[in-house]
Every structure is written in C-alpha cells, then in structure tokens.
Design a protein around this motif. Structure first.
Motif, short mmCIF file in Angstrom:
data_model
loop_
_atom_site.label_atom_id
_atom_site.label_comp_id
_atom_site.label_asym_id
_atom_site.label_seq_id
_atom_site.Cartn_x
_atom_site.Cartn_y
_atom_site.Cartn_z
N ILE A 53 -33.12 -59.76 -74.57
CA ILE A 53 -34.28 -59.29 -74.07
C ILE A 53 -34.08 -57.92 -73.49
N GLY A 54 -33.96 -56.66 -73.99
CA GLY A 54 -33.49 -55.67 -74.07
C GLY A 54 -31.99 -55.50 -73.21
N GLY A 55 -30.95 -56.64 -73.58
CA GLY A 55 -29.91 -56.41 -72.89
C GLY A 55 -29.48 -57.56 -71.66
N VAL A 56 -30.82 -58.31 -71.24
CA VAL A 56 -30.74 -58.84 -70.17
C VAL A 56 -31.53 -60.48 -71.48
N ASP A 57 -29.91 -61.58 -70.27
CA ASP A 57 -29.49 -62.89 -71.09
C ASP A 57 -30.84 -63.66 -70.83
N THR A 58 -31.35 -63.68 -71.28
CA THR A 58 -32.76 -64.50 -70.37
C THR A 58 -32.66 -65.72 -70.58
N GLY A 59 -31.65 -67.18 -70.66
CA GLY A 59 -31.12 -67.94 -70.85
C GLY A 59 -32.03 -69.27 -71.29
N LEU A 60 -33.06 -67.91 -72.11
CA LEU A 60 -34.45 -69.02 -73.19
C LEU A 60 -34.06 -69.16 -75.32
N THR A 61 -33.45 -70.11 -75.57
CA THR A 61 -33.37 -71.34 -77.08
C THR A 61 -34.25 -71.09 -77.79
N VAL A 62 -34.44 -71.12 -78.82
CA VAL A 62 -35.19 -71.69 -79.63
C VAL A 62 -34.80 -73.07 -80.81
N GLY A 63 -35.63 -73.42 -81.06
CA GLY A 63 -35.66 -74.21 -81.98
C GLY A 63 -36.41 -74.27 -83.51
N VAL A 64 -36.05 -75.05 -84.19
CA VAL A 64 -36.29 -74.50 -85.66
C VAL A 64 -37.22 -75.89 -86.01
N ASP A 65 -38.27 -75.51 -86.56
CA ASP A 65 -38.73 -77.31 -87.57
C ASP A 65 -38.65 -77.67 -89.27
N SER A 66 -38.98 -78.69 -89.32
CA SER A 66 -38.21 -79.17 -90.73
C SER A 66 -39.28 -78.82 -91.63
#
Ligand code: NI
Length: 222
Positions: A53-66
């Motif tokens: 976010i705006g060049g800041v690494d949040t350390g958060l990842t995302v997942g995708v369901d089926s």
C-alpha cells in the motif's frame, strides 16, 4: 431376375458388412470433431506476494477460493493420434480474501485454453486417454470490493489478464457410436497483479493463481 433386382439383393447382402465396417471405424481418426459438456471446477493453488500500500509492505497476503461452472471442450483430430483441444466455460467467480482478515473482493474470469493433444491408443479403441500442452489466456472482469471494504476506502480494483502455459490430461470412454463419457484435468499457469487504491493511495499485490481445473461430462463425436 432383372439386373436391377440383382443389384438390390447384392446391396442388401453387402449393407450389414458396410455397417459393421463403419462401426469398427467409428473411433477417433483424422477429421473427427468431439464436443464435451460438463461441470468444470477451478481450484486455485494460489501463491500470493505481500500487499503493498503506497510502497509500504503490509506483510498481508491474499487467498482465492474455488468455483464450479459449466465447461465445454472441443477436440478436432488433425491425425488419428493428434488433435487440437479447446477449453471454454461460463464465467468463474471467485472470492479474494485478505488472509487473517476476511473477504476482500469478488472477481470473475474466463480462462480459454488451447492445447495440442496426443491420443496414444489405436484409433479403434473405445477408450481414448490423452495428454495435451498449450496456452491459457485468462481475462479478469467485474472485479469489485465488498461493500464493507468499499466503505473502508478500498477502490479501483483491477486484475491484469494473464497468458501462461497449460497442461492437460483426459480420458474419453465411448458409450455408443457417437456418445462418450469424459473426465479431464488441466494445470494452468495464471499469474496476475491486482492493482487498487486504499484511501486513494495506489496499492498492489502479485498473485500466482495457478489452478487445477477438473471437468467431468458427456461428449459427442461428429
Ligand atoms: Ni504461476
């Protein structure tokens, strides 16, 4: 007997043999087209980068369901053993989740895939396993944050479309002269970058979706 009747009798005697010949030659050969309809499932094996976010690494990842949709595949036999395959489907819909936080957005995509297929068995075989390799193009659309996330300041979600390698394996089992049962599986290399804004600040996350796609259905050989 008049000659025309002799001819008709000869035809009557020969017809069953012709019919038998056409049945035994009813298996796969150059020029055949096969259309299959069924249920297709896309099961992402996602590997997410960190949300930036705006060049800041949040350390958060995302997942995708089926998701499961109606799949349609086609094969056109170029020779008795080599075909061109196409995979199409009604649009798949997936939730994108912020891991450890909750649902973030909904997206839709269409993953048309073209493969070169190899059918190793004799063209007369009623069971036709095959393997294929080719290209997947995935078009994302209707990307939308959930209402709560919109209110929290998330906006302008857009996923890059993807070109990648696709591998496939399948089996056609002949039920009748033209009717067949099919089971097939694909692996598609689908990598995208999701771009969006948080409170107007440019943000992004790289996601390798790389799904397995499974389909079971009925086919018709022309
Ligand atoms: Ni990938």
């Amino acid at each position: 007997m008049p000659r025309t009747i002799q001819k008709h009798i000869a035809l009557l005697l020969v017809a069953p043999a012709l019919l038998a010949a056409s049945f035994s030659a009813s298996a796969y050969q150059a020029g055949d087209a096969i259309i299959r309809l069924g249920a297709a499932a896309v099961d992402p094996q996602e590997d997410s980068g960190n949300v930036d976010i705006g060049g800041v690494d949040t350390g958060l990842t995302v997942g995708v369901d089926s998701d499961v949709q109606m799949g349609i595949t086609g094969t056109y036999m170029l020779t008795d053993h080599v075909g061109i395959g196409l995979l199409a489907a009604t649009p798949f819909q997936h939730s994108i989740n912020l891991n450890g936080v909750g649902k973030l957005a909904d997206i839709k995509h269409l993953p048309p895939t073209v493969t070169l297929q190899y059918f190793p068995l004799d063209s007369k075989s009623g069971v036709q396993p095959y393997v294929g390799a080719g290209i997947n193009y995935t078009a994302f659309f209707d990307e939308e944050f959930t209402g709560a996330n919109k209110q929290a300041g998330f906006s302008d979600l857009e996923l890059d479309n993807s070109w990648g390698l696709a591998l496939e394996a399948g089996l056609d089992y002949q039920l009748a002269e033209h009717l067949l049962l099919n089971a097939s599986v694909w692996y598609a290399d689908i990598d995208t970058e999701a771009n969006f804004k948080v409170g107007g600040v440019k943000s992004s996350v790289d996601v390798d979706i790389d799904p397995w796609v499974y389909m079971v259905g009925l086919g018709y050989k022309f």
